[in-house]
Scaffold this motif. Sequence first.
Motif, PDB file in Angstrom:
ATOM      1  N   THR A   1      21.544  99.387 -11.040  1.00 44.06           N
ATOM      2  CA  THR A   1      20.160  98.937 -10.844  1.00 44.06           C
ATOM      3  C   THR A   1      19.869  98.598  -9.385  1.00 44.06           C
ATOM      4  O   THR A   1      18.729  98.736  -8.937  1.00 44.06           O
ATOM      5  CB  THR A   1      19.854  97.697 -11.708  1.00 44.06           C
ATOM      6  N   GLN A   2      20.890  98.198  -8.635  1.00 44.77           N
ATOM      7  CA  GLN A   2      20.660  97.845  -7.231  1.00 44.77           C
ATOM      8  C   GLN A   2      20.121  99.029  -6.437  1.00 44.77           C
ATOM      9  O   GLN A   2      19.391  98.860  -5.461  1.00 44.77           O
ATOM     10  CB  GLN A   2      21.959  97.325  -6.593  1.00 44.77           C
ATOM     11  N   ASP A   3      20.465 100.253  -6.860  1.00 40.50           N
ATOM     12  CA  ASP A   3      19.937 101.448  -6.187  1.00 40.50           C
ATOM     13  C   ASP A   3      18.407 101.493  -6.299  1.00 40.50           C
ATOM     14  O   ASP A   3      17.718 101.949  -5.382  1.00 40.50           O
ATOM     15  CB  ASP A   3      20.529 102.720  -6.811  1.00 40.50           C
ATOM     16  N   ILE A   4      17.877 101.042  -7.435  1.00 37.76           N
ATOM     17  CA  ILE A   4      16.424 100.970  -7.628  1.00 37.76           C
ATOM     18  C   ILE A   4      15.843  99.811  -6.816  1.00 37.76           C
ATOM     19  O   ILE A   4      14.858  99.968  -6.094  1.00 37.76           O
ATOM     20  CB  ILE A   4      16.081 100.807  -9.123  1.00 37.76           C
ATOM     21  N   PHE A   5      16.486  98.650  -6.913  1.00 34.99           N
ATOM     22  CA  PHE A   5      15.966  97.450  -6.235  1.00 34.99           C
ATOM     23  C   PHE A   5      15.947  97.635  -4.723  1.00 34.99           C
ATOM     24  O   PHE A   5      15.011  97.193  -4.053  1.00 34.99           O
ATOM     25  CB  PHE A   5      16.808  96.222  -6.600  1.00 34.99           C
ATOM     26  N   ASP A   6      16.979  98.287  -4.166  1.00 36.03           N
ATOM     27  CA  ASP A   6      17.029  98.504  -2.715  1.00 36.03           C
ATOM     28  C   ASP A   6      15.825  99.313  -2.250  1.00 36.03           C
ATOM     29  O   ASP A   6      15.232  99.024  -1.208  1.00 36.03           O
ATOM     30  CB  ASP A   6      18.314  99.241  -2.329  1.00 36.03           C
ATOM     31  N   SER A   7      15.451 100.321  -3.030  1.00 34.71           N
ATOM     32  CA  SER A   7      14.308 101.157  -2.669  1.00 34.71           C
ATOM     33  C   SER A   7      13.008 100.352  -2.710  1.00 34.71           C
ATOM     34  O   SER A   7      12.169 100.462  -1.816  1.00 34.71           O
ATOM     35  CB  SER A   7      14.210 102.350  -3.616  1.00 34.71           C
TER      36      SER A   7
END
Length: 284
Positions: A270-276
């Motif tokens: 999920t961090q890949d989404i949050f970083d964006s």
Amino acid sequence: MKNKFLLHLSLTKGLGAFGKQRLYQFAKRHQWWQFDSLEVRLLAQTTKPNDWNEWTSDRLQEIDSTHQYITIEDEDYPEVLRHVPTPPIVLFYKGNLQLLKREMLAIVGARGATNYGYHVLQELMPDLTKRGFVIVSGLAKGIDSFAHQFAISNQGKTIGVVGTGLDICYPKTSGNLQIEMSQHQLVLSEYPNGTRPAKFHFPMRNRIIAGLSTGVLVVEAKKRSGSLITAQQALDYGKDVFVVPGSILDGRSSGCHQLIQDGAICVEKTQDIFDSYDLWKKIH
């Protein structure tokens, strides 16, 4: 007068989405909300026959009294949806309209989802709902239904967009879920009660899913998949597309891999989404 015109326009067949948008923009620019059938055809720039005259005041009043809806001119209409090329003129709804004011993430994917897709959503959803995303999907079999169900089971909120009238559950296997969401979440359609499923309704439904959301997450999609239409619409609207990779052996995620090759954001956590999202907020 204005809302009656917009309801009338949304229900009229034969004008097409672009024709309706042209007519709406003309009416808004001139603040004039009364037209006859010939004016409608000329302003919509179509030679097709339409049923404008068949929508009498009595028929419109019946729709008005039996449906909950918002028009594109209402304050409750989601601002993000106004900016797509052909926004729905009217949205019929059941449930909690306040969910449209929250940040929304669409999740789409295969109808014939595998255990892999199921477990991917099971893994990602707790963090997504904790972050506060309202999960948007299309109440179809497979990934759509999993996304709605996991959002609910993780005490999150979810919105279903359907390609039929709100009194029709399609597919029937999603019936109980749609009824529950109509009461405790939100279900949307641009079609009045009694509208049966039709092939062209679903790409139109997908543009609403893409338009409402600030990003679209694709899980398990083949190369010829309706999910890729939603992803492409999201890209056209300037939204982020997030993609979960899958196996290279069975072809079930070949569309996902194509999206990643084309520049979509690969999601392993999920961090890949949050970083964006965090980067986007910093820029804006």
